[in-house]
Design an enzyme around this catalytic site. Sequence first.
Site, PDB file in Angstrom:
ATOM      1  N   LYS A  10     -14.530   8.323  -3.772  1.00 40.87           N
ATOM      2  CA  LYS A  10     -15.774   8.656  -3.060  1.00 40.87           C
ATOM      3  C   LYS A  10     -16.289  10.023  -3.496  1.00 40.87           C
ATOM      4  O   LYS A  10     -17.485  10.211  -3.738  1.00 40.87           O
ATOM      5  CB  LYS A  10     -15.529   8.658  -1.541  1.00 40.87           C
ATOM      6  CG  LYS A  10     -15.223   7.272  -0.992  1.00 40.87           C
ATOM      7  CD  LYS A  10     -14.581   7.302   0.401  1.00 40.87           C
ATOM      8  CE  LYS A  10     -13.915   5.950   0.671  1.00 40.87           C
ATOM      9  NZ  LYS A  10     -13.024   5.943   1.845  1.00 40.87           N
TER      10      LYS A  10
ATOM     11  N   LYS B  64      -8.253  13.838   4.551  1.00 42.12           N
ATOM     12  CA  LYS B  64      -7.358  12.679   4.547  1.00 42.12           C
ATOM     13  C   LYS B  64      -6.353  12.856   5.673  1.00 42.12           C
ATOM     14  O   LYS B  64      -6.288  13.922   6.281  1.00 42.12           O
ATOM     15  CB  LYS B  64      -6.640  12.556   3.200  1.00 42.12           C
ATOM     16  CG  LYS B  64      -5.973  13.858   2.735  1.00 42.12           C
ATOM     17  CD  LYS B  64      -5.378  13.731   1.350  1.00 42.12           C
ATOM     18  CE  LYS B  64      -6.363  13.859   0.215  1.00 42.12           C
ATOM     19  NZ  LYS B  64      -6.440  12.700  -0.640  1.00 42.12           N
ATOM     20  N   ARG B  65      -5.554  11.815   5.941  1.00 38.26           N
ATOM     21  CA  ARG B  65      -4.478  11.993   6.915  1.00 38.26           C
ATOM     22  C   ARG B  65      -3.615  13.183   6.532  1.00 38.26           C
ATOM     23  O   ARG B  65      -3.448  13.482   5.347  1.00 38.26           O
ATOM     24  CB  ARG B  65      -3.607  10.722   6.973  1.00 38.26           C
ATOM     25  CG  ARG B  65      -4.199   9.606   7.787  1.00 38.26           C
ATOM     26  CD  ARG B  65      -4.352   9.981   9.246  1.00 38.26           C
ATOM     27  NE  ARG B  65      -3.116   9.820   9.963  1.00 38.26           N
ATOM     28  CZ  ARG B  65      -2.947   8.995  10.993  1.00 38.26           C
ATOM     29  NH1 ARG B  65      -3.968   8.257  11.435  1.00 38.26           N
ATOM     30  NH2 ARG B  65      -1.801   8.905  11.605  1.00 38.26           N
TER      31      ARG B  65
ATOM     32  N   LYS C  67       1.024  14.424   0.941  1.00 37.39           N
ATOM     33  CA  LYS C  67      -0.340  14.716   0.468  1.00 37.39           C
ATOM     34  C   LYS C  67      -0.531  16.211   0.212  1.00 37.39           C
ATOM     35  O   LYS C  67      -1.503  16.631  -0.385  1.00 37.39           O
ATOM     36  CB  LYS C  67      -1.370  14.222   1.484  1.00 37.39           C
ATOM     37  CG  LYS C  67      -1.390  12.686   1.634  1.00 37.39           C
ATOM     38  CD  LYS C  67      -2.396  12.237   2.683  1.00 37.39           C
ATOM     39  CE  LYS C  67      -2.301  10.760   3.020  1.00 37.39           C
ATOM     40  NZ  LYS C  67      -2.952   9.881   2.016  1.00 37.39           N
TER      41      LYS C  67
ATOM     42  N   HIS D 247       0.796  -1.230   0.000  1.00 39.59           N
ATOM     43  CA  HIS D 247       0.000   0.000   0.000  1.00 39.59           C
ATOM     44  C   HIS D 247       0.823   1.272   0.000  1.00 39.59           C
ATOM     45  O   HIS D 247       0.256   2.365   0.070  1.00 39.59           O
ATOM     46  CB  HIS D 247      -0.928   0.058   1.215  1.00 39.59           C
ATOM     47  CG  HIS D 247      -1.992  -0.981   1.215  1.00 39.59           C
ATOM     48  ND1 HIS D 247      -3.235  -0.770   0.669  1.00 39.59           N
ATOM     49  CD2 HIS D 247      -1.993  -2.248   1.670  1.00 39.59           C
ATOM     50  CE1 HIS D 247      -3.967  -1.868   0.815  1.00 39.59           C
ATOM     51  NE2 HIS D 247      -3.238  -2.783   1.420  1.00 39.59           N
TER      52      HIS D 247
ATOM     53  N   THR E  43      -8.493   6.605  -2.032  1.00 36.59           N
ATOM     54  CA  THR E  43      -9.851   6.081  -2.200  1.00 36.59           C
ATOM     55  C   THR E  43     -10.864   7.199  -1.947  1.00 36.59           C
ATOM     56  O   THR E  43     -11.972   7.155  -2.474  1.00 36.59           O
ATOM     57  CB  THR E  43     -10.131   4.898  -1.248  1.00 36.59           C
ATOM     58  OG1 THR E  43      -9.658   5.231   0.059  1.00 36.59           O
ATOM     59  CG2 THR E  43      -9.449   3.637  -1.729  1.00 36.59           C
TER      60      THR E  43
END
Length: 826
Positions: free
Chosen positions: A676, A564-565, A570, A374, A672
């Site tokens: 969504k 998100k985290r 990111k 992952h 993911t």
Amino acid sequence: MTDSLPPAALSHPLPGETPDEEAVRAFRQAILDKLAYNVGGRVERASARDWFVSTALAARDHVVDAWRRSNDETRAEGRKGVCYLSMEFLIGRLLSDTLGNLGLTETARRALDGLGVDLDAVGGQEADAALGNGGLGRLAACFMESMASVDVPAYGYGIRYENGLFRQIIAGGLQHEVPEDWLALGNPWEFERSGLVYEVRFGGHVRPEVAPDGTSRFVWHAGEIVNALAYDTPVVGWRGVRINTLRLWSARATDPLHLSEFNRGDHVGAQSARMRAEAISRVLYPGDETEAGQELRLRQEYFFASASLQDIIRRHLSRFPDLTNLADQVAVQLNDTHPAIGVPELMRLLIDVHGFGWDAAWKITQAVFSYTNHTLLPEALETWAVPMMERVLPRHMQLIYLINARHLDHARAEGARDGLLSSVSLIDESHGRRVRMGHLAFVGSHRVNGVSALHTQLMRDTVFTDLNHVCGDRITNKTNGITFRRWLHRANPGLTALLVEALGPAVLDDPDRLAGLVPFAEDASFRQRFVAQRRAAKERLTALVAARLGLKLDPDAIFDVQIKRIHEYKRQLLNIVETVSLYNTMRAHPTDNWAPRVKILAGKAAPSYHQAKLIIRLANDVASVINDDPAVGDRLKVAFIPNYNVSLAEAIIPAADLSEQISTAGLEASGTGNMKLALNGALTIGTLDGANVEIDERVGRDEIFIFGLTAAEVAARKRNGHDARAAVAASPDLRGALDAIASGVFSPDEPDRYRGLVEGLLNDDRYLVTADFESYSARQRDVAARWARPESWWRAAVLNTAHVGWFSSDRTIRDYAADIWGVKAS
Ligand code: 26W
């Protein structure tokens, strides 16, 4: 404790759900019986929590018979099943899922109505099961639901953490972590299996011993034994097709109290062995993408891998005389390397306990296991120091050496020499000797998969190149997916009802039918109804933000969402810096016709990840200044919503207009949340990273805002060195934003608070924030321009929903079933 977020779905029946009065009456009676006999409550005095427990128990009764039936049928038909081993299952709430998948939502709603109780209020009482950190854990939860829905017999195996992911409180802009206690008020969904207990051993030493028949073998004399006790939760598939089991292990001391010590007066010491044992299932490791470096983490990993494999073997031997056909009956999926210790554990069980020879044991092991990677971030690739492995799991260390010796022999036979041999070895010798868990999982598996096309290619091209070569190309791609039941039907019942109206109820069963929406994108009246649904969701989120943050939002503004985290790769920082730049420009040109925008951020940072916590603080500091500035007024607001979790995601996603997927290309394995948000009709602004690439391919370049360096360009830039100072010098907007942040515009009480952060960016911009700023900022202007053309925006929004049916986790699971597990799916 719960946040009492009302689940949107509970109040909306799905089409086809029209309960008859008899069913409603029966369900009402069941709830009343549960209230009286299980909760011990009275109607007049029952709390919302009492109603929740009673309703959940009544719903659970509907599950139990079908659950037994699923298990009996699988057994009778001798079907092969899947065991999904995962350190994390980020499930969220189960009431709406259970009722929804059984088609009982409306029945329950009316049953409670008749008692003067509101189903939404009842649903808001449920605590989120937050047994995961982020994407990996939520994927496991989606997969569990999809396996039940496409009729794949499956057990999820994990740990029943008493405290899941910490609760995030923001005070003075700072993240504080508070223990989460989801079990404090009991958990109506689980069944304690007091008869299902396995011994898990640790420590001690290994001695060669000669058996009476003259054969010699190694015997592990453990130093410590911990019991693993099973708790089962039923996992209900869509339309109740199948009920699978999530089996979570709780650690129990074999000897909970040293009575003599206790009687001697040492009341604490008498319980110390118990505390040590039970610490194993006490708390979820809150780190994300950092190596734990802790013995407890290794003990957790081995604890659940061992208990799960012992359980798999016991179940097999209850049906077959021996384990020779184990791989015909079970496929064990390793969700990242956290359960990779299962590879030597299965070898130990086969050889030491069940008398197999090495070759036969290895054949079974490889045929049983497969491994999903992952992340390729080097800091997240697990390794364990050899001395610690030797101390905690001496027999396993021995087996790992033996696996490695044979693996290296094979590599040599394939022509591998020095450099290649050390790159494929299970032992990393470069900084102290460490076991590479990714390599162990890889070697012990017949298939290894990545989670998006790009990530899988990067696995082949970078971290696993040599290993894949030596092991004969076992890497395969399985792009992630999400369960549409939770993320569309339940999270967004309004939009779902609209889709059913347009496409018919079959769209609930077959996500490919969403493609039928394409012509509706051209239909103004349909678009209007689509907009109305979004508007209603935005009003609900507006109310939530007002209640939680005391901040008033304009539901007509662009809701621009990054959830998100919090992690540097990111690039929440890119979003915040661009927000500051927009703020500067708005103030410089106050009379321009600005598209009103609300920046919504949510996410947790690992408690020890200081840089991520500083980014949270910056987001909050920027929010305070901007939100109070009358010069921008309603045209720009920033909301950092605390304590991001599954339930909060369910509230935000239907209200999102713009989805921020802006990681440094090559670093987000899949994502993911991107799926969504697109499914719910948000437009994506993103880099060509992870599954964004595949979303782009499906929705088409006209309906997505792509920017920034590609993964190949990122790699080249890193090779040649990126000059952040030059990038800043070339961009007045970027310079203006960074100057404002560095000089304390957003931290007047401590002007230097972010000086180090900005300096760090200028000196070593590892995640290429400055490299991508200009193209990001340009795309954000395109976003605003598109918003000013509502017809074009909403056409694109409808097309996003239309084109992402492929990202259903049902599709992903069918692919795993066919290509990796060799099991039948519907
Ligand atoms: C040892 C600590 C630790 C814990 C979790 C290290 C690494 C992890 C995971 C690998 C982090 C994770 O959740 N990865 C995410 O997995 C998702 C599901 O495949 C992907 O969509 C995300 O891109 C990926 O970051």
